[in-house]
Design an enzyme around this catalytic site. Structure first.
Site, PDB file in Angstrom:
ATOM      1  CG  HIS A  89      -2.297   0.517   0.933  1.00 43.41           C
ATOM      2  ND1 HIS A  89      -2.536   1.514   0.005  1.00 43.41           N
ATOM      3  CD2 HIS A  89      -3.504   0.182   1.436  1.00 43.41           C
ATOM      4  CE1 HIS A  89      -3.839   1.766  -0.041  1.00 43.41           C
ATOM      5  NE2 HIS A  89      -4.446   0.982   0.816  1.00 43.41           N
ATOM      6  CG  ASP A 106      -2.755   5.034  -4.640  1.00 43.45           C
ATOM      7  OD1 ASP A 106      -2.096   4.977  -3.576  1.00 43.45           O
ATOM      8  OD2 ASP A 106      -2.675   5.966  -5.459  1.00 43.45           O
TER       9      ASP A 106
END
Length: 439
Positions: A411, A415
């Site tokens: 992450h 995204d």
């Protein structure tokens, strides 16, 4: 006669230390030049270390599982001539050579059972002595049979044991050649402290313990998984894919070309879908150096193929997957996976992947949360294919082949929206397989 010391060589690639995973010689053995003496494991592969000279082994430099620095003493040999060991060299700590010999000559302490405490001397007791049959009743774990050995028993005894829930592997047989009789079942049930008909060996308490040293490849796997979970903030995304047309195409291609070009599994189709989808998502075909704070994106797709081996999980690398057709990709996957399973994979085939594909085949389950192969930023997992009823476009219920893709992403780099779009792009390609062949 002289003493020749073989030291841990510099394997290259900046490696400063290795782990001893196997010895091919023992103290007292005579070795020839170029004969393998030990296997060591780096972060990337297992490397065989050969002897430099002829000689007799005097001492080993460590035990299996021990980590040695480059330049550390590996083996000490007695050789003809002067050797290379000088008296003014700093001697090894007292007892080190002997301790090394003993440590490799004996199993680890955790694997050696503790000596049984001496039985206490019998003392008179007012308690009446049990009946001979009951006192001689063996416990379930007391019968030693080799794996796969079939206990001797008549069909009638086997039926009775099945009715009583008794596993005959744990029953002592008093008949000829250890044959189990009806009375042996009664003795077993009495010895287990259970009335007949209320369970068998599956209900007997067991208290064994076994300590397994985490060494070799298993240690590397543990370190790598811990590092990946510690460094990478994972998030997973699961999507269901209709692979009915893809499976029909695969079977048709195998009918037409399987005999001449080899059988196709789903993996080369998945690899092709990944290659095409990654063109629009270069941030996913990348490696993140969190120490330097840089992300390196790659045009080439060096596909890691998670492979289960007898020693543990390995990830051999399929180089330039973007340049391979279905059959070339299938052959390359088979080759690198087989190299990993047999321990014959070259070091360059075990590093450098930019994204990983993992599949447990028929054991794939419904969904999973695969761990990213650090320092990559994504891994695509394949779950089990199942046939389910689905509503067609005309509202009729039809049978379809469905399969989930369970994928994880870093992450920090990827995204959630981009991850979802990437998997949806793969889904569109796999559900309309003709698109896999359109540039």
């Amino acid at each position: 006669m002289g003493i020749y010391v073989i030291r841990m060589p510099d394997i290259g690639e900046g490696i400063a230390e290795v782990e001893l995973v196997a010895w091919h010689v023992q103290p007292g053995d005579t070795v020839a030049e170029d004969q393998p003496i030990a296997d060591v494991m780096t972060d990337k592969a297992t490397v065989e270390i050969p002897a430099h000279v002829h000689g007799k082994v005097l001492a080993l430099g460590g035990a299996v599982g021990q980590v040695l620095a480059v330049g550390a003493e590996l083996v000490r040999l007695e050789v003809e001539g002067e050797g290379n060991f000088k008296e003014n060299q700093a001697p090894a700590p007292a007892g080190q050579a002997q301790a090394a010999i003993e440590s490799v000559a004996k199993p680890p302490a955790a694997a050696v059972p503790a000596p049984a405490a001496p039985a206490p001397s019998p003392t008179p007791s007012p308690v009446p002595t049990p009946a001979p049959a009951r006192s001689a009743a063996p416990r379930a774990a007391a019968v030693a049979r080799s794996p796969g050995e079939r206990p001797l028993a008549s069909p009638a005894v086997r039926r009775l044991a099945q009715d009583r829930g008794i596993d005959l592997r744990f029953v002592h047989g008093s008949g000829p050649a250890g044959q189990i009789r009806h009375e042996d079942l009664d003795v077993y049930m009495a010895g287990a402290g259970q009335p007949a008909g209320q369970g068998g060996s599956q209900y007997v308490q067991r208290h064994g313990e076994e300590q397994i040293p985490v060494i070799g490849l298993r240690r590397k796997i543990a370190q790598k998984m811990q590092e990946a979970k510690r460094r990478i903030p994972h998030f997973s995304y699961v999507e269901e894919i209709d692979v009915t047309e893809l499976e029909q195409l695969r079977q048709r291609l195998n009918q037409l070309h399987g005999a001449t070009r080899g059988k196709l599994t789903l993996l080369p189709f998945l690899a092709r879908a990944m290659v095409l989808a990654l063109r629009d998502f270069p941030q996913i075909n990348a490696r993140y150096d969190d120490e330097a704070g840089t992300v390196t994106r790659y045009e080439a797709v060096h596909l890691g193929v998670a492979t289960q081996t007898d020693a543990g999980l390995m990830v051999p690398v399929l180089r330039h997957a973007e340049s391979l057709d279905l059959w070339s990709c299938a052959a390359a996957i088979t080759r690198v996976a087989e190299g990993a399973r047999t321990g014959k994979a070259a070091r360059e085939e075990l590093s450098g992947s930019t994204i990983t594909l993992t599949s447990l085949g028929a054991l794939g389950g419904i969904a999973s949360t695969p761990v990213i192969n650090h320092p990559e930023v994504a891994i695509v997992g394949v779950n089990r294919m199942v046939q389910r009823p689905m509503f067609g476009s005309d509202g009729q219920v039809v049978a379809r082949q469905l399969m989930n893709l369970s994928s994880s992403f870093d992450h920090r780099v990827v995204d959630g929206m981009d991850a979802a779009r990437f998997i949806q792009a793969m889904r569109a390609l796999l559900e309309t397989p003709a698109l896999l062949f359109v540039e």
